[in-house]
Scaffold this active site. Structure first.
Site, PDB file in Angstrom:
ATOM      1  N   GLY A  30      10.554 -40.355   0.069  1.00 29.47           N
ATOM      2  CA  GLY A  30       9.976 -41.321  -0.843  1.00 29.47           C
ATOM      3  C   GLY A  30       8.588 -41.785  -0.432  1.00 29.47           C
ATOM      4  N   CYS A  65       0.021   0.257   7.780  1.00 30.56           N
ATOM      5  CA  CYS A  65      -0.460   0.704   6.465  1.00 30.56           C
ATOM      6  C   CYS A  65      -1.819   1.378   6.566  1.00 30.56           C
ATOM      7  CB  CYS A  65      -0.526  -0.479   5.505  1.00 30.56           C
ATOM      8  SG  CYS A  65       1.096  -1.110   5.041  1.00 30.56           S
ATOM      9  N   GLU A 120       0.825  -1.207   0.000  1.00 37.57           N
ATOM     10  CA  GLU A 120       0.000   0.000   0.000  1.00 37.57           C
ATOM     11  C   GLU A 120       0.862   1.261   0.000  1.00 37.57           C
ATOM     12  OE1 GLU A 120      -2.028  -2.873   2.993  1.00 37.57           O
ATOM     13  OE2 GLU A 120      -0.058  -2.603   2.065  1.00 37.57           O
ATOM     14  N   GLU A 174       9.212 -34.311  -0.953  1.00 35.18           N
ATOM     15  CA  GLU A 174       9.540 -34.914  -2.239  1.00 35.18           C
ATOM     16  C   GLU A 174       9.749 -36.429  -2.174  1.00 35.18           C
ATOM     17  OE1 GLU A 174      12.223 -33.148  -4.919  1.00 35.18           O
ATOM     18  OE2 GLU A 174      11.582 -31.095  -4.567  1.00 35.18           O
ATOM     19  N   LEU A 189      18.769 -31.418  -2.981  1.00 34.59           N
ATOM     20  CA  LEU A 189      17.616 -30.762  -2.334  1.00 34.59           C
ATOM     21  C   LEU A 189      17.761 -29.248  -2.290  1.00 34.59           C
ATOM     22  CD1 LEU A 189      17.067 -33.235   0.654  1.00 34.59           C
ATOM     23  CD2 LEU A 189      15.970 -33.273  -1.592  1.00 34.59           C
ATOM     24  N   ARG A 214      18.835 -25.116  -8.136  1.00 35.91           N
ATOM     25  CA  ARG A 214      19.903 -24.982  -9.124  1.00 35.91           C
ATOM     26  C   ARG A 214      19.382 -24.527 -10.490  1.00 35.91           C
ATOM     27  NH1 ARG A 214      20.097 -29.759  -6.952  1.00 35.91           N
ATOM     28  NH2 ARG A 214      19.720 -30.953  -8.853  1.00 35.91           N
ATOM     29  N   ARG A 226      10.794 -25.276  -5.320  1.00 38.14           N
ATOM     30  CA  ARG A 226      11.692 -25.298  -4.157  1.00 38.14           C
ATOM     31  C   ARG A 226      12.027 -23.880  -3.701  1.00 38.14           C
ATOM     32  NH1 ARG A 226      16.257 -29.934  -5.630  1.00 38.14           N
ATOM     33  NH2 ARG A 226      14.851 -31.752  -5.584  1.00 38.14           N
TER      34      ARG A 226
END
Length: 352
Positions: free
Chosen positions: A294, A89, A55, A292, A214, A217, A194
């Site tokens: 298993g 604000c 704002e 992610e 993890l 990249r 990620r």
């Protein structure tokens, strides 16, 4: 009921806000526009915690301040009413004599909780709330889940073969590397995800089988906090997860485990690991968790009802056996087709 133009301007707020996804923690994503005679004369967004809110940036962007006295301010989240790293604000809106404020959704966190709305009304502003509210809450789902449910927003992610397997059957001497189901565009998208989440979790089996980094990249962004769930604490000291930047936390029953460069957190045998992890992350101020894998970890969180969203890639190859993918029941939000896979995103149905 919101008018067509109100919806258009509020969606512009959402567009501005979403550009800072992953950058504003612990603050929500917020965008704001100032409209005068049906045209946007100023707009802004919150870019980073500690910096001016949306704002303020929108108001400061208006070149002719005299127009503010006959303008409407649109913002996707209720203006704050408290002193934090920046002033309230709501007070700034009032001091600039803006007569009308359109709010996407109220802020349910304890620090605000409709106090900004009340302050605006007490100052004589016309205030309308609930403009495309579902979309506004969806954008800040992590923020709302953290404050309302006292845990992070939990997103499950996996890739499965056409016949529903996460991985092939592996022998003991199988080379440590992922069994790729998706292609390059999908992997770039996962790295974008990620960068948007504060923490990422895998089980020890995934670390041993795939040796994942993890981190981020394939996209520009901050590495998430990396979490490994390992009851035994038996992990390879040379795992690449220990060679990359960022903190690693291992939840384990074995505090004597020699885990290089990792913080160990003891698990309680009498409480589901998923609940302990969620509680730990909440106390640490972590608003979002991407899981992610298993299969064992995914199924554990699913069975304990600790998930909000699932992102499932399905490839075209058939494994004809291996590690079975989890089964979930949710509402399909979207479906995207890639050259070698499809992506379905499900939301948990909290009415079931």
């Amino acid at each position: 009921m919101a008018e067509k133009d109100d919806i258009k301007f509020m969606r512009r707020c959402l567009e501005l806000a979403s550009k800072a996804e992953g950058l504003t923690y612990p603050n929500p994503m917020v965008g704001s526009v100032i409209v005068h005679d049906g045209k946007i004369v100023g707009e802004g967004s919150h870019l980073k915690a500690g910096e001016p809110h949306a704002e303020v940036n929108a108001i400061n962007a208006v070149s002719d301040k005299a127009k503010l006295k006959s303008s409407t301010l649109y913002v996707n989240l209720e203006p704050c009413s408290h002193f934090g790293k920046t002033p309230p604000c709501a007070d700034f809106i009032i001091s600039n004599s803006i007569p009308r404020v359109m709010i996407g959704t109220v802020d349910t966190s304890e620090k605000v909780s409709e106090q900004g709305l009340i302050r605006l009304l007490d100052a004589g502003c016309e205030v309308i709330t609930g403009v495309v509210e579902d979309e506004c809450r969806r954008l800040n789902r992590r923020f709302f889940t953290f404050h309302e449910k006292k845990r992070p927003y939990i997103t499950l992610k996996w890739a499965q073969s056409a016949d529903g397997y996460l991985d092939i059957s592996r022998s003991e001497d199988h080379k440590t590397e992922p069994t790729w189901i998706t292609g390059k565009p999908e992997r770039v998208l996962v790295h974008k995800w990620r960068a948007s989440e504060q923490a990422i979790l895998v089980g020890a089996g995934t670390v041993r089988a795939d040796d994942p980094r993890l981190n981020v990249r394939e996209w520009k962004g901050t590495h998430p906090l990396r979490i490994i769930l390992s009851s035994s604490g038996s992990l390879n000291k040379e795992s690449v997860v220990n060679e990359t930047d960022g903190k690693v936390i291992v939840f384990t029953h074995n505090m004597n485990a020699n885990i290089a460069k990792a913080i160990k957190v003891r698990l309680d045998d009498n409480v589901p690991s998923s609940l302990q992890i969620a509680g730990y992350l909440f106390s640490a101020g972590i608003q979002s968790l991407l899981i992610e894998g298993g299969a064992k970890v995914l199924n554990h969180f699913i069975s304990n009802g600790l998930w909000d969203e699932a992102r499932v890639f399905t490839g075209g190859n058939y494994f004809k056996g291996g590690v079975k993918a989890p089964l979930i029941h949710g509402t399909l939000l979207s479906r995207t087709i890639f050259s070698g896979s499809s992506l379905e995103i499900y939301l948990r149905d909290w009415n079931k």
